[in-house]
Write an enzyme that holds these catalytic residues in place. Structure first.
Site, PDB file in Angstrom:
ATOM      1  N   CYS A  11       0.847  -1.186   0.000  1.00 20.64           N
ATOM      2  CA  CYS A  11       0.000   0.000   0.000  1.00 20.64           C
ATOM      3  C   CYS A  11       0.883   1.236   0.000  1.00 20.64           C
ATOM      4  CB  CYS A  11      -1.052  -0.005   1.097  1.00 20.64           C
ATOM      5  SG  CYS A  11      -0.561   0.476   2.740  1.00 20.64           S
ATOM      6  N   CYS A  83      -4.595  -0.495  -1.933  1.00 17.22           N
ATOM      7  CA  CYS A  83      -5.119   0.848  -2.191  1.00 17.22           C
ATOM      8  C   CYS A  83      -4.828   1.203  -3.643  1.00 17.22           C
ATOM      9  CB  CYS A  83      -4.550   1.894  -1.231  1.00 17.22           C
ATOM     10  SG  CYS A  83      -2.803   2.253  -1.435  1.00 17.22           S
ATOM     11  N   CYS A  90       2.645   0.936  -8.394  1.00 16.65           N
ATOM     12  CA  CYS A  90       3.281  -0.350  -8.109  1.00 16.65           C
ATOM     13  C   CYS A  90       4.456  -0.595  -9.041  1.00 16.65           C
ATOM     14  CB  CYS A  90       2.256  -1.473  -8.282  1.00 16.65           C
ATOM     15  SG  CYS A  90       2.866  -3.074  -7.752  1.00 16.65           S
TER      16      CYS A  90
END
Length: 141
Positions: A11, A83, A90
């Site tokens: 996250c 999230c 990412c």
């Protein structure tokens, strides 16, 4: 060589949602998996996250807030982003990793009385717990 699967929960700050998921997955999967959690940033583990997990019998007080780059060498089987911000930012993982995503509300953004804020942490904890149980049933039975 171990048969254990490597699971990463990702996250934004590795302070609340990923810590809750890390705690539940570690509890539910036991020795079937090595569970890691990390953030795109590190904000420290939120004390309220520690508190609401303790209420449910899961100790995450020893967890640290880690940056995703620390695990660049780990061959992950599953990467779970918790999230939308983490999913968008990412880093690219080897294609062998199964990528999963669920956007949980951020309890650290809760406002109101201390009780109302804790209630928000508990609500998110329950959502995370439900997801962790479903993940375990789908991928580890």
């Amino acid at each position: 060589m171990s048969d254990k699967k490597n699971v990463l929960v990702l996250c934004t700050g590795n302070s609340c949602r990923s810590q809750l998921m890390h705690g539940y997955l570690a509890k539910f999967l036991g020795d079937q998996a090595n569970v890691y959690s990390a953030g795109i940033e590190t904000h420290g583990v939120n004390p309220k996250a520690i508190q609401v997990m303790h209420e449910d019998g899961v100790d995450i007080a020893h967890h640290t807030s880690n940056h995703v780059d620390e695990y660049a060498a780990v061959p992950f089987d599953y990467v779970i982003t918790v999230c939308d911000n983490a999913r968008e930012a990412c880093p690219v993982f080897p294609s062998s990793a199964t990528m999963l995503h669920h956007n949980f509300p951020d309890p650290a953004k809760a406002t109101g009385t201390p009780d109302k804020i804790l209630d928000q942490f508990r609500a998110v904890r329950e959502q995370v717990k439900t997801y962790a149980q479903a993940f375990m049933r789908q991928y580890f039975q």
